[in-house]
Design an enzyme around this catalytic site. Structure first.
Site, mmCIF file in Angstrom:
data_model
loop_
_atom_site.group_PDB
_atom_site.id
_atom_site.type_symbol
_atom_site.label_atom_id
_atom_site.label_comp_id
_atom_site.label_asym_id
_atom_site.label_seq_id
_atom_site.Cartn_x
_atom_site.Cartn_y
_atom_site.Cartn_z
ATOM 1 N N GLU A 1 0.831 -1.214 0.000
ATOM 2 C CA GLU A 1 0.000 0.000 0.000
ATOM 3 C C GLU A 1 0.859 1.256 0.000
ATOM 4 O OE1 GLU A 1 -3.547 2.120 2.648
ATOM 5 O OE2 GLU A 1 -2.362 0.501 3.520
ATOM 6 N N GLN B 1 -9.600 0.669 -0.294
ATOM 7 C CA GLN B 1 -10.038 1.334 0.933
ATOM 8 C C GLN B 1 -10.430 2.775 0.614
ATOM 9 O OE1 GLN B 1 -6.484 0.692 3.322
ATOM 10 N NE2 GLN B 1 -7.433 -1.045 4.345
ATOM 11 N N GLU C 1 -11.867 2.626 5.895
ATOM 12 C CA GLU C 1 -10.734 2.902 6.783
ATOM 13 C C GLU C 1 -10.690 4.405 7.061
ATOM 14 O OE1 GLU C 1 -6.119 1.458 7.326
ATOM 15 O OE2 GLU C 1 -6.669 2.435 5.452
ATOM 16 N N ASP D 1 -5.742 2.581 -1.641
ATOM 17 C CA ASP D 1 -6.456 3.389 -0.656
ATOM 18 C C ASP D 1 -6.727 4.758 -1.284
ATOM 19 O OD1 ASP D 1 -7.104 5.169 1.489
ATOM 20 O OD2 ASP D 1 -6.191 3.777 2.907
#
EC number: 5.3.1.22
Length: 254
Positions: free
Chosen positions: A138, A199, A235, A173
């Protein structure tokens, strides 16, 4: 759309097993976490069985918190510790049926860090594959994690290509990608073949997805048009008790 509660932020005041049950009551389709290792894996597995939820992801440990470490896998001269952490995560994921392990890179720069990261990812993928576990990496933004080794999706794509393991994927993300690169819609389209999990949170305050500079009406509709059907990871930081922040879940859940 389907959604996963990231229990690193949501219901973080509860023991992990209670947080899993709270996520089920709230209507989430799955859960994920950060560092669950203080809770016995068998207890987590029982809570998952009781609720019928799957655990989508967990992280390798950060390292020495007193030194502000945030992952070990790209740190030169720390390969032994990094691989112990990988083994720990795989064992925990195997017991709990967790789908993916986020192999945290840590604070490092340069060619040596790149080479070490790729070597550790090769090790992680080989160890995880027999259990059907994926490894994800990530990119983190430089506002929240200055000096973190992995910071862009293009860098992640290069590493995934270099390692060449079928179970190595990108954790996309939206919060981090927007802060570092933007162009979320086109990046999701371009990178969909290597994305292992997505996310989301608002930008720039990392709160609920119904505020800020990103339109999740558009992003979620775009993902649906791409045929993306896996649960999306919530998240975000709830800035207080989690239940009052869940109006967005009723709006978007289908």
């Amino acid at each position: 759309m389907k959604f996963s509660a990231n229990l690193g932020f949501l219901w973080s005041e509860l023991p992990l097993t209670d947080a899993i049950r709270a996520a089920k009551v709230a209507g989430f389709d799955a859960v994920e976490c950060h560092w669950p290792y203080d809770t016995p894996a068998e207890d987590v597995a029982l809570a998952l069985t009781d609720t019928g939820l799957n655990m989508l992801g967990l992280n390798t440990i950060r390292g020495d918190l007193s030194k502000g470490e945030n992952g070990l896998n790209a740190l030169p001269n720390r390969m032994t510790e990094a691989r112990v952490a990988i083994d720990q995560a795989i064992e925990y994921a195997h017991i709990t049926g967790t789908a993916n392990i986020h192999a945290m890179a840590g604070f490092a720069q340069g060619v040596e860090a790149h080479d070490v990261f790729c070597e550790n990812l090769t090790y992680a993928c080989a160890k995880a594959a027999p259990h059907g576990i994926g490894i994800v990496i990530e990119p983190l933004n430089h506002y929240d994690a200055p000096g973190y080794f992995l910071s862009t999706t293009s860098q992640a794509q290069q590493i995934i290509t270099e390692v060449g393991a079928p179970n190595l994927k990108l954790m996309f993300d939206c919060y981090h990608v927007q802060l570092m690169e933007g162009d979320i819609t086109n990046r999701l389209t371009k990178l969909q073949s290597i994305i292992g999990h997505i996310q989301f949170a608002s930008v720039p305050d990392r709160s609920t997805p119904d505020r800020g500079e990103l339109s999740y009406d558009h992003i979620f509709a775009h993902l649906k048009s791409l045929g993306y059907a896996a649960p999306l990871g919530a998240e975000y930081k709830p800035n207080g008790p989690t239940p009052p922040t869940l109006d967005w879940l009723t709006k978007y859940k289908s």
